[in-house]
Design an enzyme around this catalytic site. Structure first.
Site, PDB file in Angstrom:
ATOM      1  N   ASN A   1       0.786  -1.221   0.017  1.00 17.59           N
ATOM      2  CA  ASN A   1      -0.070   0.074   0.033  1.00 17.59           C
ATOM      3  C   ASN A   1       0.730   1.224  -0.086  1.00 17.59           C
ATOM      4  OD1 ASN A   1      -2.058  -1.665   0.118  1.00 17.59           O
ATOM      5  ND2 ASN A   1      -2.358  -1.386   2.414  1.00 17.59           N
TER       6      ASN A   1
ATOM      7  N   ASP B   1      -0.801   3.958   0.869  1.00 20.05           N
ATOM      8  CA  ASP B   1      -1.307   5.100   2.298  1.00 20.05           C
ATOM      9  C   ASP B   1      -0.578   5.023   3.438  1.00 20.05           C
ATOM     10  OD1 ASP B   1      -3.674   2.378   2.449  1.00 20.05           O
ATOM     11  OD2 ASP B   1      -2.129   3.226   4.312  1.00 20.05           O
TER      12      ASP B   1
ATOM     13  N   HIS C   1       6.029  -0.633  -2.578  1.00 21.89           N
ATOM     14  CA  HIS C   1       5.465   0.388  -3.674  1.00 21.89           C
ATOM     15  C   HIS C   1       5.563   1.497  -3.642  1.00 21.89           C
ATOM     16  CE1 HIS C   1       3.414  -3.806  -4.842  1.00 21.89           C
ATOM     17  NE2 HIS C   1       4.653  -3.880  -5.583  1.00 21.89           N
TER      18      HIS C   1
ATOM     19  N   CYS D   1      11.982  13.501  -7.121  1.00 22.61           N
ATOM     20  CA  CYS D   1      12.774  14.408  -8.026  1.00 22.61           C
ATOM     21  C   CYS D   1      13.305  13.832  -9.017  1.00 22.61           C
ATOM     22  CB  CYS D   1      13.670  15.502  -7.195  1.00 22.61           C
ATOM     23  SG  CYS D   1      14.346  16.690  -8.373  1.00 22.61           S
TER      24      CYS D   1
ATOM     25  N   CYS E   1      16.795  19.576  -3.969  1.00 19.70           N
ATOM     26  CA  CYS E   1      17.376  20.375  -4.794  1.00 19.70           C
ATOM     27  C   CYS E   1      16.953  21.746  -5.292  1.00 19.70           C
ATOM     28  CB  CYS E   1      18.030  19.722  -6.066  1.00 19.70           C
ATOM     29  SG  CYS E   1      16.512  19.401  -7.262  1.00 19.70           S
TER      30      CYS E   1
ATOM     31  N   ASN F   1      -7.852 -12.975   4.641  1.00 24.58           N
ATOM     32  CA  ASN F   1      -8.447 -11.959   3.694  1.00 24.58           C
ATOM     33  C   ASN F   1     -10.141 -12.113   3.451  1.00 24.58           C
ATOM     34  OD1 ASN F   1      -7.290 -10.409   1.210  1.00 24.58           O
ATOM     35  ND2 ASN F   1      -8.565 -11.894  -0.005  1.00 24.58           N
TER      36      ASN F   1
ATOM     37  N   GLU G   1     -11.981 -12.991   1.119  1.00 24.48           N
ATOM     38  CA  GLU G   1     -12.309 -14.100   0.552  1.00 24.48           C
ATOM     39  C   GLU G   1     -11.019 -14.799   0.140  1.00 24.48           C
ATOM     40  OE1 GLU G   1     -14.437 -11.958  -2.328  1.00 24.48           O
ATOM     41  OE2 GLU G   1     -12.934 -10.929  -3.101  1.00 24.48           O
TER      42      GLU G   1
HETATM   43  C1  BV8 Z   1       8.266  -5.674 -11.326  1.00 17.07           C
HETATM   44  C2  BV8 Z   1       1.474   1.392  -6.459  1.00 17.07           C
HETATM   45  C3  BV8 Z   1      10.384  -6.663 -12.140  1.00 17.07           C
HETATM   46  C4  BV8 Z   1       0.722   2.056  -7.428  1.00 17.07           C
HETATM   47  C5  BV8 Z   1       1.405  -0.680  -7.374  1.00 17.07           C
HETATM   48  C6  BV8 Z   1       5.947 -11.750 -13.274  1.00 17.07           C
HETATM   49  C7  BV8 Z   1       7.098 -11.495 -12.496  1.00 17.07           C
HETATM   50  C8  BV8 Z   1       7.415 -10.349 -12.430  1.00 17.07           C
HETATM   51  C9  BV8 Z   1       6.542  -9.232 -12.697  1.00 17.07           C
HETATM   52  C10 BV8 Z   1       5.386  -9.508 -13.649  1.00 17.07           C
HETATM   53  C11 BV8 Z   1       5.077 -10.592 -13.809  1.00 17.07           C
HETATM   54  N1  BV8 Z   1       3.659 -10.932 -14.245  1.00 17.07           N
HETATM   55  C12 BV8 Z   1       3.614  -9.441 -14.556  1.00 17.07           C
HETATM   56  C13 BV8 Z   1       4.360  -8.693 -13.860  1.00 17.07           C
HETATM   57  C14 BV8 Z   1       4.412  -7.370 -14.068  1.00 17.07           C
HETATM   58  C15 BV8 Z   1       3.543  -6.401 -12.807  1.00 17.07           C
HETATM   59  C16 BV8 Z   1       2.618  -7.231 -12.643  1.00 17.07           C
HETATM   60  O1  BV8 Z   1       2.511  -8.120 -11.426  1.00 17.07           O
HETATM   61  N2  BV8 Z   1       1.358  -6.955 -13.147  1.00 17.07           N
HETATM   62  C17 BV8 Z   1       0.278  -7.734 -12.892  1.00 17.07           C
HETATM   63  C18 BV8 Z   1      -0.829  -6.573 -13.294  1.00 17.07           C
HETATM   64  C19 BV8 Z   1      -0.186  -8.965 -13.405  1.00 17.07           C
HETATM   65  N3  BV8 Z   1       4.571  -6.213 -11.817  1.00 17.07           N
HETATM   66  C20 BV8 Z   1       5.400  -5.175 -11.913  1.00 17.07           C
HETATM   67  O2  BV8 Z   1       5.399  -4.395 -12.853  1.00 17.07           O
HETATM   68  C21 BV8 Z   1       6.186  -4.768 -10.762  1.00 17.07           C
HETATM   69  N4  BV8 Z   1       7.463  -4.610 -11.112  1.00 17.07           N
HETATM   70  O3  BV8 Z   1       7.707  -6.723 -11.552  1.00 17.07           O
HETATM   71  O4  BV8 Z   1       9.329  -5.188 -11.787  1.00 17.07           O
HETATM   72  C22 BV8 Z   1      11.067  -7.072 -11.223  1.00 17.07           C
HETATM   73  C23 BV8 Z   1      10.298  -8.176 -10.188  1.00 17.07           C
HETATM   74  C24 BV8 Z   1      10.856  -8.591  -9.215  1.00 17.07           C
HETATM   75  C25 BV8 Z   1      12.174  -8.278  -8.932  1.00 17.07           C
HETATM   76  C26 BV8 Z   1      12.766  -7.099  -9.566  1.00 17.07           C
HETATM   77  C27 BV8 Z   1      12.208  -6.570 -10.694  1.00 17.07           C
HETATM   78  C28 BV8 Z   1       5.720  -3.573 -10.042  1.00 17.07           C
HETATM   79  C29 BV8 Z   1       4.190  -3.657  -9.492  1.00 17.07           C
HETATM   80  C30 BV8 Z   1       3.838  -2.450  -8.616  1.00 17.07           C
HETATM   81  C31 BV8 Z   1       2.631  -1.799  -9.120  1.00 17.07           C
HETATM   82  N5  BV8 Z   1       2.434  -0.687  -8.151  1.00 17.07           N
HETATM   83  N6  BV8 Z   1       0.967   0.031  -6.255  1.00 17.07           N
HETATM   84  C32 BV8 Z   1      -0.411   2.665  -6.812  1.00 17.07           C
HETATM   85  O5  BV8 Z   1      -0.665   2.315  -5.807  1.00 17.07           O
HETATM   86  O6  BV8 Z   1      -1.284   3.265  -7.560  1.00 17.07           O
HETATM   87  S1  BV8 Z   1       0.269  -2.198  -7.533  1.00 17.07           S
HETATM   88  C33 BV8 Z   1      -1.047  -1.844  -6.764  1.00 17.07           C
HETATM   89  O7  BV8 Z   1      -1.893  -3.001  -7.173  1.00 17.07           O
HETATM   90  C34 BV8 Z   1      -0.980  -2.039  -5.333  1.00 17.07           C
HETATM   91  O8  BV8 Z   1       0.421  -1.638  -4.578  1.00 17.07           O
HETATM   92  C35 BV8 Z   1      -0.795  -3.671  -4.987  1.00 17.07           C
HETATM   93  O9  BV8 Z   1       0.175  -4.188  -5.061  1.00 17.07           O
HETATM   94  C36 BV8 Z   1      -1.807  -3.933  -6.287  1.00 17.07           C
HETATM   95  C37 BV8 Z   1      -3.080  -4.201  -5.985  1.00 17.07           C
HETATM   96  O10 BV8 Z   1      -3.155  -5.484  -5.271  1.00 17.07           O
HETATM   97  P1  BV8 Z   1      -3.917  -5.523  -3.744  1.00 17.07           P
HETATM   98  O11 BV8 Z   1      -3.089  -4.832  -2.777  1.00 17.07           O
HETATM   99  O12 BV8 Z   1      -3.843  -7.094  -3.603  1.00 17.07           O
HETATM  100  O13 BV8 Z   1      -5.437  -4.861  -3.995  1.00 17.07           O
HETATM  101  P2  BV8 Z   1      -6.681  -5.769  -4.864  1.00 17.07           P
HETATM  102  O14 BV8 Z   1      -7.580  -4.837  -4.867  1.00 17.07           O
HETATM  103  O15 BV8 Z   1      -6.053  -6.473  -5.881  1.00 17.07           O
HETATM  104  O16 BV8 Z   1      -6.995  -6.797  -3.806  1.00 17.07           O
HETATM  105  C38 BV8 Z   1      -7.713  -6.441  -2.665  1.00 17.07           C
HETATM  106  C39 BV8 Z   1      -7.932  -7.680  -1.585  1.00 17.07           C
HETATM  107  O17 BV8 Z   1      -8.270  -7.268  -0.457  1.00 17.07           O
HETATM  108  C40 BV8 Z   1      -8.763  -8.459  -2.146  1.00 17.07           C
HETATM  109  O18 BV8 Z   1      -8.212 -10.066  -2.397  1.00 17.07           O
HETATM  110  C41 BV8 Z   1     -10.099  -8.435  -1.432  1.00 17.07           C
HETATM  111  O19 BV8 Z   1     -10.898  -9.715  -1.394  1.00 17.07           O
HETATM  112  C42 BV8 Z   1      -9.287  -8.034  -0.053  1.00 17.07           C
HETATM  113  N7  BV8 Z   1     -10.328  -7.294   0.875  1.00 17.07           N
HETATM  114  C43 BV8 Z   1     -11.061  -6.485   0.451  1.00 17.07           C
HETATM  115  N8  BV8 Z   1     -11.700  -5.838   1.657  1.00 17.07           N
HETATM  116  C44 BV8 Z   1     -11.088  -6.447   2.703  1.00 17.07           C
HETATM  117  C45 BV8 Z   1      -9.971  -7.428   2.142  1.00 17.07           C
HETATM  118  N9  BV8 Z   1      -9.553  -8.084   2.956  1.00 17.07           N
HETATM  119  C46 BV8 Z   1      -9.715  -8.192   4.346  1.00 17.07           C
HETATM  120  N10 BV8 Z   1     -10.578  -7.307   4.807  1.00 17.07           N
HETATM  121  C47 BV8 Z   1     -11.306  -6.485   4.173  1.00 17.07           C
HETATM  122  N11 BV8 Z   1     -12.157  -5.514   4.706  1.00 17.07           N
END
Ligand code: BV8
Length: 229
Positions: free
Chosen positions: A89, A91, A106, A114, A136, A198, A200
């Site tokens: 997150n 936040d 993240h 910058c 800067c 989680n 679900e």
């Molecule tokens: C990278 C900041 C290379 C921005 C975010 C395979 C391997 C490596 C990379 C990839 C790969 N396949 C694809 C990729 C590329 C990509 C990726 O994963 N794409 C996805 C779409 C397939 N990954 C990247 O680009 C990453 N970089 O891989 O670089 C590398 C790798 C390793 C080592 C060196 C280099 C960078 C990804 C970061 C992107 N930035 N955030 C912003 O916030 O705007 S990601 C953003 O989305 C969040 O930070 C978070 O990570 C993601 C959302 O996920 P969740 O937090 O899980 O949120 P979501 O809504 O999906 O789920 C919420 C869950 O909560 C649900 O399950 C729900 O049931 C539950 N919930 C809801 N209410 C409750 C609850 N649980 C409990 N109580 C409740 N009340």
């Protein structure tokens, strides 16, 4: 016992912050390709700044919930081994709840980076075309200090070192769809106990030794209570 906890947007849902993939989530309002990639920022910086300015402004209206507070209690009390809370997150609710041993893989909404000098600095308000860098002084070169898709998450060495020695890995409020965070549980499951808390079952639920499904605001305080017994 060395603990690593991973949190995602679900832990902040009960504080009123939208998740990404739930109904009405952020990615149902706007496509991530348009606001959360370096290409999007290059193509339309004002649109991307606006997306993050709105989310940063919302932080003034929300507060930590019992799940954030329980993890801060665990952080303060845990002396039976290492402790690291890795959050996806951007936040600041974990900090505001009192968490100390915390890492934002993240980035953070309340920091600006910058493009002229590379420094990241605390930033509370909108980032605009004439905002100047506190480090800067150059203006018009600030971006959110947030990791976009296609960018490398922050502090991966620190995370990998903690996962290397962890005995228990707990994933809270994440759909397990974004890499590399989505791969942490599988990486440690042969030598650490893995727990999913989680709303679900996440995509990776079958990887976890134990799953607890329901709202984090109820389940996380219960789990912390058990850990501190
Ligand atoms: C990278 C900041 C290379 C921005 C975010 C395979 C391997 C490596 C990379 C990839 C790969 N396949 C694809 C990729 C590329 C990509 C990726 O994963 N794409 C996805 C779409 C397939 N990954 C990247 O680009 C990453 N970089 O891989 O670089 C590398 C790798 C390793 C080592 C060196 C280099 C960078 C990804 C970061 C992107 N930035 N955030 C912003 O916030 O705007 S990601 C953003 O989305 C969040 O930070 C978070 O990570 C993601 C959302 O996920 P969740 O937090 O899980 O949120 P979501 O809504 O999906 O789920 C919420 C869950 O909560 C649900 O399950 C729900 O049931 C539950 N919930 C809801 N209410 C409750 C609850 N649980 C409990 N109580 C409740 N009340």
């Amino acid at each position: 016992m060395n603990l690593v906890i991973l949190t995602g947007a679900g832990i902040s849902a009960e504080s009123g912050l939208a998740t990404f993939r739930d109904l009405g989530g952020l990615w149902s309002q706007v496509r991530l390709e348009e606001v959360a990639t370096p290409e999007a920022f290059a193509a339309d910086p004002d649109r991307v700044q606006g997306f993050y300015n709105a989310r940063r402004a919302q932080l003034h209206q929300v507060a930590p919930n019992p799940a954030h507070e329980a993890l801060a209690r665990l952080d303060a009390a845990w002396d039976r081994g290492d402790f690291l809370l890795v959050t996806q997150n951007v936040d600041d609710l974990h900090e505001r709840a009192g968490s100390r041993r915390l890492h934002h893989m993240h980035g953070e909404l309340r920091r600006a980076r910058c493009l002229a000098c590379g420094a990241d600095s605390p930033w509370q308000d909108d980032i605009g075309p004439d905002s100047s860098c506190p480090a800067c002084g150059v203006s018009g070169r600030l971006r959110p200090h947030v990791v976009w898709f296609g960018e490398i998450p922050l502090g991966m060495e620190r995370i990998e070192a903690a996962l290397e020695v962890c005995d228990m890995f707990v994933s809270i409020g994440t759909s397990g769809r974004v890499w590399p965070a989505a791969g942490f549980a599988a990486a440690v499951r042969r030598r650490a106990r893995t727990v999913e808390i989680n709303l679900e079952a996440s995509d990776g639920a079958s990887i976890f030794h134990e799953t607890r499904h329901g709202p984090a605001g109820r389940l996380v305080p219960q789990w912390v209570e058990e850990m501190l017994r």
